[in-house]
Structure formats: structure tokens, C-alpha cells
Write an enzyme that holds these catalytic residues in place. Sequence first.
Site, PDB file in Angstrom:
ATOM      1  N   TYR A  68      -6.710   6.079   4.662  1.00 18.34           N
ATOM      2  CA  TYR A  68      -6.678   5.179   3.180  1.00 18.34           C
ATOM      3  C   TYR A  68      -6.277   4.233   3.763  1.00 18.34           C
ATOM      4  O   TYR A  68      -6.358   3.042   3.783  1.00 18.34           O
ATOM      5  CB  TYR A  68      -6.210   5.976   1.880  1.00 18.34           C
ATOM      6  N   GLU A 110       1.011  -1.255   0.040  1.00 18.10           N
ATOM      7  CA  GLU A 110       0.024   0.167  -0.095  1.00 18.10           C
ATOM      8  C   GLU A 110       0.783   1.088   0.046  1.00 18.10           C
ATOM      9  O   GLU A 110       0.868   2.283  -0.824  1.00 18.10           O
ATOM     10  CB  GLU A 110      -1.173   0.315   0.741  1.00 18.10           C
ATOM     11  N   ASP A 116      -9.580   4.455  -3.181  1.00 15.35           N
ATOM     12  CA  ASP A 116      -8.342   4.949  -3.776  1.00 15.35           C
ATOM     13  C   ASP A 116      -9.088   5.600  -5.027  1.00 15.35           C
ATOM     14  O   ASP A 116     -10.070   5.456  -5.307  1.00 15.35           O
ATOM     15  CB  ASP A 116      -7.241   4.169  -3.947  1.00 15.35           C
TER      16      ASP A 116
END
Length: 312
Positions: A140, A57, A158
Site C-alpha cells: 500500500y 502515509e 486503503d
Amino acid sequence: MTAPTKPPHRSPARSDADAEATGADLHAPVIDWFDENARDLPWRRPEAGAWGVMVSEFMLQQTPVSRVLPVYEQWIARWSRPADLAAESPGEAVRAWGRLGYPRRALRLHGAAVAITERHGGDVPSAHAQLLALPGIGEYTAAAVASFAYGQRHAVLDTNVRRVFARAVTGVRYPPNATTAAERKLARALLPDDESTAARWAAASMELGALVCTAKNETCVRCPIAAQCAWRLAGKPEHDGPPRRGQTYAGTDRQVRGKLLAVLRDAHTPVPQSALDRVWHEPVQRARALDGLVADGLVEPLPGGLYRLPLT
């Protein structure tokens, strides 16, 4: 008398009940499509664990999968647990980051590894609040790790997911430049109630945006929800919001920073100013870029006009 100007097309506002009903129609086809078409990526494999998900990520922010894959594999082979990375200097994280770009992400990932080692016994925490409290992790990334690594129910927003929701539900070509409260509310309303299904939905909607509902040259004929897509049913109206931000690189301070860092990554001893001066012809911009790297903690100045990647 001038005729009134026709207002631009806007999709009607949707209530939470509308969004929930829409979500129920979208979940199964998107998840079924994902089951058949998901890419076999190393961070999706069970052996990746929560640390592998977290590393991916960080790396995938603003960077395509094709560039991330080789660096990810090397990173995990070297630092298979947070404690392994935490034991190294921040400069080694920057060195291993290579040319992925936005190298401050390497420092943030190193900082998160140190915190995980010190606060959580070396295991990536599963609680969303604990993930969010780690350095370098925002809403996020915390939601993504909790969802993808631990199968929890979180809205994971996203760019790809936001684009899918903008088109399929809101009926516009592109989402706003920055995530809005309305988008977060819609994403929460679209979440399946079942936790494991919600986690699968998060991954599936992201993959749909990455492979089919792309920013340009979308392939609606391959889309499992084309028949329900509000944007397609409206005739695919053009974007009428603020201009979309483009990314430039050549000639920018980002390019100069990258060239300076490349010299330092390749060197295992401190580098003199003269070696850095050779990478860019314009002295003012070069000095500004170097000062920025020092301010960001990516470069450590030493006495005698020497520079190195940070040790602490």
C-alpha cells in the site's frame, strides 16, 4: 419437509470488461468532485515533495487526519529531508511521534529514512520496486508514494478506497476484513489508462471514501456516483459477511504501552523501574506491556533497572 432457506443476496461476479466499463463511468464524476471538494492538506501541496507524502502515509495508517496534522507539521519542520531524520536516534523519532499511536510506525519511518539516505542519496526513490524494498514499506505505502508523489499509475487500496469499490461496484456495504486478491484485481481493472489520470483517480476515490462514502452515516446525496452505485441501487443491503473488527483501547495492553512510553518520551535521561511502575496498577499486565515494548525495539533496558528510548 422444511422449505429451503433463501440464500443471502450476493452481487453477481463482474468480468474485467465489466469493471473497465464501470470504471469509465466513474472516473470523470469522482475526479471532478475531488477537484471541487478535496481538502487542503499539507502533504498534498507541491512543496511537500515525496518525503512529505511518505511521512503522511506512515502517520495516517489507522489514525485520523485531525490527529496527524499537528504532529506532521512539527515533524516536517524538524526533519525536512530523510537525511535529517536518519541523523537522529530512533528514540527521537518515537519521542516526536507523540500520541499518534502504533509507535512502531515511527521506528519503521526512521529505518526507511536511513535506507533512503544510504541507498538513494537522500532522495525518496520513484521506482515502485525500490520503494517496496525500503524497510517498513508494504504494497500500500509503496503504491501510495509512487502515485501521490510521482503521479504514477498504481492501484492504491486503503480502507476508504476498498469501501467505495465494495459499494459502488460490488454492491456490498463493507469490504472484507483483509484485502483480497479479488479486490486487487478489481482495483487494477478500474484504473484509468492514462498515468496522471490514474494518480488523480487514486486520490479522488480515497477522498470520496473519507468524506462521503464513510463507514457509518454515509451521505449519498453528496455522492457524485450515487446514480451508478450498485449498493444504493440494490436498496443498501445490510452487511452479511464476517463481523467487522472493532477497536478497543481502555484496559488493553495498548493502553498500558502508551502510558509507559509517555513517561519515557517526557524524560531525557534514563527512567527507573519505579517511575514506570506508577503508571499502571496491575503488575502482570504492566510487565507484559514493558516486555513487549523492549521486544519491539521501542524501549532500551539499561543496567540498574533503568529504561530509555532507543539510541540505535
